[in-house]
Design a protein around this motif. Structure first.
Motif, PDB file in Angstrom:
ATOM      1  N   ARG A 141       5.554  16.040  -8.732  1.00 15.00           N
ATOM      2  CA  ARG A 141       4.398  15.209  -8.384  1.00 15.00           C
ATOM      3  C   ARG A 141       3.479  15.034  -9.598  1.00 15.00           C
ATOM      4  O   ARG A 141       3.200  16.003 -10.295  1.00 15.00           O
ATOM      5  CB  ARG A 141       3.629  15.859  -7.233  1.00 15.00           C
ATOM      6  CG  ARG A 141       4.468  15.991  -5.955  1.00 15.00           C
ATOM      7  CD  ARG A 141       3.803  16.931  -4.958  1.00 15.00           C
ATOM      8  NE  ARG A 141       3.670  18.266  -5.540  1.00 15.00           N
ATOM      9  CZ  ARG A 141       2.899  19.218  -5.017  1.00 15.00           C
ATOM     10  NH1 ARG A 141       2.175  18.983  -3.934  1.00 15.00           N
ATOM     11  NH2 ARG A 141       2.830  20.408  -5.600  1.00 15.00           N
ATOM     12  N   PRO A 145      11.149  10.003  -7.655  1.00 18.06           N
ATOM     13  CA  PRO A 145      12.252   9.892  -6.695  1.00 18.06           C
ATOM     14  C   PRO A 145      13.463  10.739  -7.080  1.00 18.06           C
ATOM     15  O   PRO A 145      14.336  10.935  -6.260  1.00 18.06           O
ATOM     16  CB  PRO A 145      12.600   8.400  -6.731  1.00 18.06           C
ATOM     17  CG  PRO A 145      12.133   7.923  -8.061  1.00 18.06           C
ATOM     18  CD  PRO A 145      10.922   8.765  -8.397  1.00 18.06           C
ATOM     19  N   TYR A 159      -1.180  11.518  -5.695  1.00 21.53           N
ATOM     20  CA  TYR A 159      -0.109  11.691  -6.680  1.00 21.53           C
ATOM     21  C   TYR A 159       1.057  10.771  -6.352  1.00 21.53           C
ATOM     22  O   TYR A 159       1.134  10.205  -5.252  1.00 21.53           O
ATOM     23  CB  TYR A 159       0.370  13.144  -6.700  1.00 21.53           C
ATOM     24  CG  TYR A 159       0.962  13.611  -5.397  1.00 21.53           C
ATOM     25  CD1 TYR A 159       2.296  13.338  -5.069  1.00 21.53           C
ATOM     26  CD2 TYR A 159       0.200  14.311  -4.460  1.00 21.53           C
ATOM     27  CE1 TYR A 159       2.847  13.748  -3.877  1.00 21.53           C
ATOM     28  CE2 TYR A 159       0.747  14.721  -3.253  1.00 21.53           C
ATOM     29  CZ  TYR A 159       2.069  14.440  -2.961  1.00 21.53           C
ATOM     30  OH  TYR A 159       2.610  14.827  -1.766  1.00 21.53           O
ATOM     31  N   ILE A 218       7.143   7.911  -3.955  1.00 20.39           N
ATOM     32  CA  ILE A 218       6.230   7.782  -2.826  1.00 20.39           C
ATOM     33  C   ILE A 218       4.874   8.337  -3.238  1.00 20.39           C
ATOM     34  O   ILE A 218       4.785   9.374  -3.891  1.00 20.39           O
ATOM     35  CB  ILE A 218       6.782   8.542  -1.605  1.00 20.39           C
ATOM     36  CG1 ILE A 218       8.017   7.800  -1.068  1.00 20.39           C
ATOM     37  CG2 ILE A 218       5.726   8.703  -0.529  1.00 20.39           C
ATOM     38  CD1 ILE A 218       8.674   8.482   0.096  1.00 20.39           C
ATOM     39  N   VAL A 219       3.794   7.632  -2.855  1.00 20.52           N
ATOM     40  CA  VAL A 219       2.446   8.098  -3.139  1.00 20.52           C
ATOM     41  C   VAL A 219       2.038   9.076  -2.041  1.00 20.52           C
ATOM     42  O   VAL A 219       2.235   8.818  -0.857  1.00 20.52           O
ATOM     43  CB  VAL A 219       1.467   6.913  -3.203  1.00 20.52           C
ATOM     44  CG1 VAL A 219       0.027   7.424  -3.332  1.00 20.52           C
ATOM     45  CG2 VAL A 219       1.813   6.003  -4.373  1.00 20.52           C
ATOM     46  N   GLY A 220       1.511  10.231  -2.444  1.00 20.64           N
ATOM     47  CA  GLY A 220       1.111  11.243  -1.476  1.00 20.64           C
ATOM     48  C   GLY A 220      -0.272  11.766  -1.767  1.00 20.64           C
ATOM     49  O   GLY A 220      -0.864  11.460  -2.803  1.00 20.64           O
ATOM     50  N   ALA A 221      -0.787  12.549  -0.808  1.00 16.40           N
ATOM     51  CA  ALA A 221      -2.110  13.140  -0.972  1.00 16.40           C
ATOM     52  C   ALA A 221      -2.010  14.629  -0.734  1.00 16.40           C
ATOM     53  O   ALA A 221      -1.267  15.085   0.126  1.00 16.40           O
ATOM     54  CB  ALA A 221      -3.084  12.513   0.040  1.00 16.40           C
ATOM     55  N   ARG A 278       9.097   3.932  -8.365  1.00 14.90           N
ATOM     56  CA  ARG A 278       9.885   3.936  -7.133  1.00 14.90           C
ATOM     57  C   ARG A 278       9.632   5.193  -6.285  1.00 14.90           C
ATOM     58  O   ARG A 278      10.314   5.450  -5.313  1.00 14.90           O
ATOM     59  CB  ARG A 278      11.372   3.833  -7.468  1.00 14.90           C
ATOM     60  CG  ARG A 278      11.701   2.544  -8.211  1.00 14.90           C
ATOM     61  CD  ARG A 278      13.163   2.459  -8.564  1.00 14.90           C
ATOM     62  NE  ARG A 278      13.365   2.102  -9.958  1.00 14.90           N
ATOM     63  CZ  ARG A 278      14.474   2.370 -10.639  1.00 14.90           C
ATOM     64  NH1 ARG A 278      15.466   3.009 -10.048  1.00 14.90           N
ATOM     65  NH2 ARG A 278      14.585   2.013 -11.896  1.00 14.90           N
ATOM     66  N   LYS A 288      11.452  14.940  -7.271  1.00 22.24           N
ATOM     67  CA  LYS A 288      10.233  15.102  -6.471  1.00 22.24           C
ATOM     68  C   LYS A 288       9.072  15.822  -7.183  1.00 22.24           C
ATOM     69  O   LYS A 288       8.163  16.303  -6.523  1.00 22.24           O
ATOM     70  CB  LYS A 288      10.536  15.835  -5.149  1.00 22.24           C
ATOM     71  CG  LYS A 288      11.650  15.194  -4.303  1.00 22.24           C
ATOM     72  CD  LYS A 288      11.208  13.877  -3.678  1.00 22.24           C
ATOM     73  CE  LYS A 288      12.242  13.318  -2.702  1.00 22.24           C
ATOM     74  NZ  LYS A 288      13.232  12.456  -3.343  1.00 22.24           N
ATOM     75  N   ALA A 336       5.295  11.078  -6.293  1.00 19.58           N
ATOM     76  CA  ALA A 336       6.392  12.043  -6.387  1.00 19.58           C
ATOM     77  C   ALA A 336       7.607  11.330  -6.970  1.00 19.58           C
ATOM     78  O   ALA A 336       8.042  10.298  -6.459  1.00 19.58           O
ATOM     79  CB  ALA A 336       6.725  12.607  -5.009  1.00 19.58           C
ATOM     80  N   THR A 383       0.830  -1.198   0.000  1.00 23.56           N
ATOM     81  CA  THR A 383       0.000   0.000   0.000  1.00 23.56           C
ATOM     82  C   THR A 383       0.873   1.261   0.000  1.00 23.56           C
ATOM     83  O   THR A 383       1.822   1.370   0.770  1.00 23.56           O
ATOM     84  CB  THR A 383      -0.901   0.015   1.253  1.00 23.56           C
ATOM     85  OG1 THR A 383      -1.622  -1.212   1.286  1.00 23.56           O
ATOM     86  CG2 THR A 383      -1.874   1.179   1.209  1.00 23.56           C
ATOM     87  N   GLY A 384       0.535   2.178  -0.901  1.00 26.18           N
ATOM     88  CA  GLY A 384       1.291   3.437  -0.952  1.00 26.18           C
ATOM     89  C   GLY A 384       2.588   3.343  -1.725  1.00 26.18           C
ATOM     90  O   GLY A 384       3.413   4.243  -1.657  1.00 26.18           O
ATOM     91  N   ARG A 385       2.754   2.264  -2.434  1.00 28.47           N
ATOM     92  CA  ARG A 385       4.018   2.038  -3.128  1.00 28.47           C
ATOM     93  C   ARG A 385       3.732   1.487  -4.520  1.00 28.47           C
ATOM     94  O   ARG A 385       2.624   1.007  -4.762  1.00 28.47           O
ATOM     95  CB  ARG A 385       4.830   1.025  -2.323  1.00 28.47           C
ATOM     96  CG  ARG A 385       6.317   1.161  -2.478  1.00 28.47           C
ATOM     97  CD  ARG A 385       6.875   2.289  -1.625  1.00 28.47           C
ATOM     98  NE  ARG A 385       7.989   2.913  -2.294  1.00 28.47           N
ATOM     99  CZ  ARG A 385       8.813   3.785  -1.734  1.00 28.47           C
ATOM    100  NH1 ARG A 385       8.653   4.130  -0.468  1.00 28.47           N
ATOM    101  NH2 ARG A 385       9.783   4.327  -2.411  1.00 28.47           N
TER     102      ARG A 385
END
Lengths: 845, 130
Positions: free
Chosen positions: B86, B81, B77, B64-67, B62, B84, B79, B22-24
């Motif tokens: 997004r 690596p 989104y 990171i999933v962000g909100a 690779r 960064k 980001a 999750t989140g990856r």
């Protein structure tokens, strides 16, 4: 050369210093630049920069950062700028100026903003090599180049005034033994009284500056390549290798003299209150001008002059009636931070005759405050050293001339300030632009949430920049936009989160964001930060379960991602000591996997060009040969650089290599707010460059000196001495405490230098906590480090034996054997490098 | 996409749903192109181009999933690596640069993650097909 009717008014401005540039921005604000054809001609090769903040150039501010010229300003306003082209003559009859390069510039209006030149006392040897003025960035570059010579270790500033102390700060930052020589019996004799000078002297001597007062410099002796001695009248000479003159300034009025303009008794171009010289087509502003017989060597009155001149020029350009604006003779009140000490004066205590003086003198706390009031209770003058928080209210009363019933309260308020009382909005923040706290906080409340927007709205911080740290502080504390917080998901800072996670023993990001953040979500800022905190506190494997999803790409693959998506691999080489077998192993691995190899600055070897699926194969070989992860990918300890110490070096006094290995093996893998670099030198020659590291250890005859807070990079910082002559055990416990305290309190991506800067009390506070154990945290911090040391395991060894942990190391989840087709290398100097776009055709893997 | 379009798509099984964190993300080779497949925290899967147009490197899987919130609406989104930047996982639009990446329909069927062999360009940016 006279203007043809209907064409725009031709304005020539000589000089693009702070005041000359202010004239241009004032004209731009008045909308007058379109009605004028402006040419700026200047002797210096750079456009306007912040001369007041010159010494910050040595602290890492670049010439670009010091610039006062907004990008595109000249072009946007149609201003022609001729830099590095000094004006030779002014022809007042033809109304032209002639420049060194041979240009002739016609003018309808001419403004002299030529500033001043440094006064160099005519002592013997003053113009020899290694003797410098302190006024321009060119001067600074020359001083820095001279100080870089290995034979230059001691510098002296001739002149103990305001600018001299700034210059002393510069020499300190260059790492020189720093002396200040002053002709008067005390420092800053113009602005301060005796008590104020004495307080300032105590502060400055604590910083290691050696001050020599009542010294009349007679001659400078030289060995032909650099100065050797400064000789005085009736005193022992001073041995030095570099001399900086800061003995005052003189108005730069040579052009005006040659043109026959009226000149003041002590130099300077005489102007009226509209800034016009004796020739109505010529004005003068700033330090080259004399108004009412007075010369103003400060930026604030210079800006006032520029504003007045701009209003009148704009009116002429628009054909408007003559405005009423006049220069009202700015007072010489100043507030600044000299070598970290707040120093302020209001009016002049030397002129305040017949006044009653109220004095607060606290040599222990390091503050001296004097307030002079007349019989009616009106403020006439003040001196504040060590704590200038009363400057704003005092200046306010001084300017309004209002009587104060109990003037002592003005000082008491500062001396006995109740920390819980609401801050006084009348307290001055920016003395160049005369902006108080209320105005700054008002702008923040109205939505200015960044430094540039705050500067633009309030103009605070646009003069000397001395108040910028205060502005940043107010942005942090006053802003409601959560600026203090980690990111949009957390209003708490990293340090606050660290404490909560530590005390309440949270173990997952889900718990933390649920409890303290805005769930659901998280981002590339808070996820790795919380992951790092969990790793600092828990010391376990960082890639299992939820933690694996939080890590930055580097931590996620335990390698450093490069521009083409491949990774680099850095095995740990503790202390930089490596066996021939070790070198052969690394060489063989690099050869077999065709990796680009390069020696790093931290005494180890970086192997580039590894694809994700190759990482476990490479590490299998390295781990089998006894290597372990170098954590080059983590915000954690990188390397402990060392020299060869007593084992080999004829100068070494301790075994620096063994100590470096011990430290590297102790702190390896420690997750921290930013990377940590360390070094150990075996003697005072400092070959390991420990004073540029977060933690630097330098051997002495009796043990080890411990330095902290240094770094290289974009803003190099010299470390500060934390403790001297420690034995091995106390050295280690001091470093244990220092590192754990840093890990606990610092912000995300904050190196030790800026962390220490931000602490109330700075290095003194760190020393109180680490050495004096004033918070009683010593044992707790050491225990935390002991837990880290016990739990350490090589992350790569812990990965290789576990198929579940290895699963992520594939380029394509559905084609594990397929390499990434976008990764293409070419050869250069017999090694690989990523192909550039124009090389992709015809290149092969 | 509409149900009709989904039905028309041809799907490629890329991995087991259990392989995702999750989140990856992971990268998959789909019709010769590198596609980044993510498992979001609401259990949904989504797929976008793996190549980060800002760097040209095949790396978005690779990131990171962000909100975050854009114009009042929640946005998820990834980001990159490298620098960064997004990328909105719903539209393919870059929030920090003038770039748009392709979206690939993705779904989970019987515990298997499937990605369409044809990208759907739903972004509103310059590369979008109306």
């Amino acid at each position: 050369m006279h203007r043809t009717p209907g064409s725009p008014l031709r304005l020539v401005v000589i000089g693009n210093g702070m005041v000359g540039h202010r004239l241009l921005t004032s004209l731009a604000e008045a909308g007058a630049t379109r009605s004028l054809q402006i040419t700026v001609v200047a002797a210096e090769p750079r456009p306007a920069y912040d001369r007041v903040a010159l010494s910050s150039w040595f602290g890492g501010r670049s010439a670009e950062e010091l610039s006062l010229v907004e990008h595109g300003f000249f072009a946007d306003h149609g201003i022609e700028v001729l830099l590095g082209d000094p004006v030779l003559t002014i022809d007042r009859v033809d109304q032209t100026v002639a420049t060194t390069s041979g240009r002739t510039l016609p003018y309808d209006e001419l403004v002299l903003a030529t500033g001043s030149r440094p006064f160099i006392p005519p002592v013997a040897g003053h113009d020899g090599p290694g003797c410098f003025a302190y006024r321009t960035i060119g001067d600074l570059e020359a001083i820095a180049a001279a100080a870089a010579r290995p034979t230059v270790t001691r510098g002296v500033v001739v002149g103990g005034g305001l600018l001299g102390l700034e210059a002393a700060n510069a020499l300190l930052q260059l790492g020189l033994e720093t002396h200040v020589v002053e002709f008067a019996p005390r420092l800053m004799p113009v602005q301060l009284d005796e008590g104020g000078s004495a307080a300032l002297l105590r502060h400055i001597e604590q910083l290691g500056v050696r001050v020599h007062t009542s010294c009349a410099t007679e001659a400078i002796e030289s060995d032909g390549s650099q100065p050797t001695r400064l000789c005085f009248d009736g005193r022992d000479p001073l041995e030095i290798d570099l001399v900086v003159f800061s003995a005052g300034i003189r108005p730069e009025d040579a052009l005006a003299r040659a043109a026959g303009l009226d000149i003041g008794e002590r130099g300077g171009v005489v102007v009226d209150a509209r800034m016009r010289t004796s020739d109505p087509a010529i004005s003068a502003v700033g330090e080259c001008a004399v108004v009412g017989g007075r010369h103003f060597g400060l930026v604030a009155p210079g800006y006032q002059m520029a504003d007045v001149a701009a209003v009148h020029l704009a009116a002429t350009a628009f054909g408007a009636p003559v405005p009423r604006d006049r220069f009202v003779g700015g007072d010489l009140s100043t507030k600044l931070k000299l070598l970290g000490v707040e120093v302020a004066n209001v009016g002049s205590v030397h002129d305040a005759e017949g006044c009653t003086s109220l004095v607060w003198d606290d040599p222990v706390g390091g503050t001296y405050q004097r307030l002079d009031v007349d019989d009616d209770g009106r403020v006439r003058a003040a001196v504040l050293v060590g704590d200038a928080s009363a400057f704003g209210p005092i200046l306010d009363r001084f300017r309004t001339g209002d009587a104060v019933a109990t003037p002592g309260d003005l000082l008491k308020r500062a001396a006995l300030a109740d920390p819980s009382a609401p801050p006084d909005p009348s307290v001055g923040i920016c003395s160049c632009e005369n902006v108080n706290r209320g105005a700054v906080c008002g702008a923040i409340a109205d939505g200015c949430d960044t430094l540039p927007s705050l500067k633009k709205t309030t103009r605070a911080g646009t003069g000397c920049g001395g108040c910028v740290p205060l502005l940043e502080e107010l942005l942090r504390t006053e802003s409601t936009g959560g600026r203090r917080g980690l990111c949009e998901h957390f209003e708490l800072s990293r340090a606050e989160l660290y404490d909560l996670i530590r005390v309440r023993r949270h173990t997952s990001f889900a718990q933390v964001i649920d409890r303290y953040g805005t769930a659901p979500g998280g981002c590339e800022v808070c996820k790795p930060t919380v992951a790092s905190i969990l790793a600092s506190l828990d010391n376990g494997y960082i890639l299992d379960g939820e933690q694996g999803a939080l890590q930055d790409s580097n931590d996620h693959f335990l390698a450093n991602i490069q521009k083409d998506g491949t990774y680099s691999v850095v095995p740990r080489v503790p202390g930089g000591e490596i066996t021939p077998e070790g070198l052969i192993t690394i060489g063989e691995v690099a050869r077999d996997f065709d990796l680009y190899t390069k020696i790093t600055g931290g005494q180890r070897i970086d192997l580039f060009g590894a694809r994700v699926e190759q990482l476990p194969l490479i590490w299998r070989r390295l781990v089998d040969a006894g290597f372990e992860s170098g954590h080059a990918y983590g915000k954690s300890l990188r390397t402990v650089k060392s020299c060869v110490g007593t084992n080999w070096c004829r100068y070494g006094v301790q075994d620096s290599t063994a100590m470096a290995i011990l430290l590297e093996e102790r702190y390896r893998g420690l997750r921290s707010p930013h990377k940590i670099k360390m070094a150990v030198s075996g003697c005072a020659r400092e070959c390991a460059e420990a004073q540029s590291k977060d933690v630097g250890v330098i051997a002495t005859e009796k043990g080890w000196n411990l330095w902290v807070g240094g770094n290289g990079g974009m803003r190099p910082r010299h470390a500060e001495l934390l403790a001297e002559d420690l034995d091995d055990a106390s050295l280690i416990s001091a470093i244990d405490r220092f590192l754990e305290y840093y890990v606990r309190c610092a912000d995300r991506l904050q190196r030790t230098a800026s962390w220490i800067d931000g602490l109330d009390g700075g290095i003194g506070h760190v020393r109180d906590v680490v050495i004096g154990d004033c918070l009683g945290l010593g044992a707790e911090l050491e225990a935390a480090m002991a837990a880290h040391v016990d739990a350490y395991e090589c992350e790569w060894a812990a990965t290789l034996d576990r198929p579940d942990r290895l699963a992520r190391f594939v380029t394509f989840v559905n084609a594990p054997d397929e390499p990434d087709p976008t990764v293409v290398f070419v050869r250069e100097r017999r090694q690989i490098r990523p192909a550039r776009p124009d090389e992709l055709v015809g290149a092969t893997r | 996409m509409t149900l009709l379009e989904a039905d028309r798509a041809t799907w490629l099984a890329v991995c087991a749903a259990d392989d995702l964190i999750t989140g990856r993300g992971v990268a998959a080779l789909v019709a010769g192109r590198a596609v980044a497949v993510f498992l979001l925290d609401d259990g949904e899967v989504c797929a976008v181009d793996n190549v980060d147009p800002c760097s040209g490197a095949s790396v978005l899987s690779r990131g990171i999933v962000g909100a975050t919130v854009v114009d009042g609406s929640p946005v998820r989104y990834v980001a990159s690596p490298l620098r960064k930047q997004r990328f909105d996982l719903e539209t393919g639009r870059c929030l920090d640069a003038d770039e748009v990446i392709d979206l690939w329909p993705a779904r989970v069927v019987d515990g298997v993650v499937e990605v369409s062999l044809e990208p759907s360009r739903r972004g509103n940016g310059p590369e979008t097909i109306p």
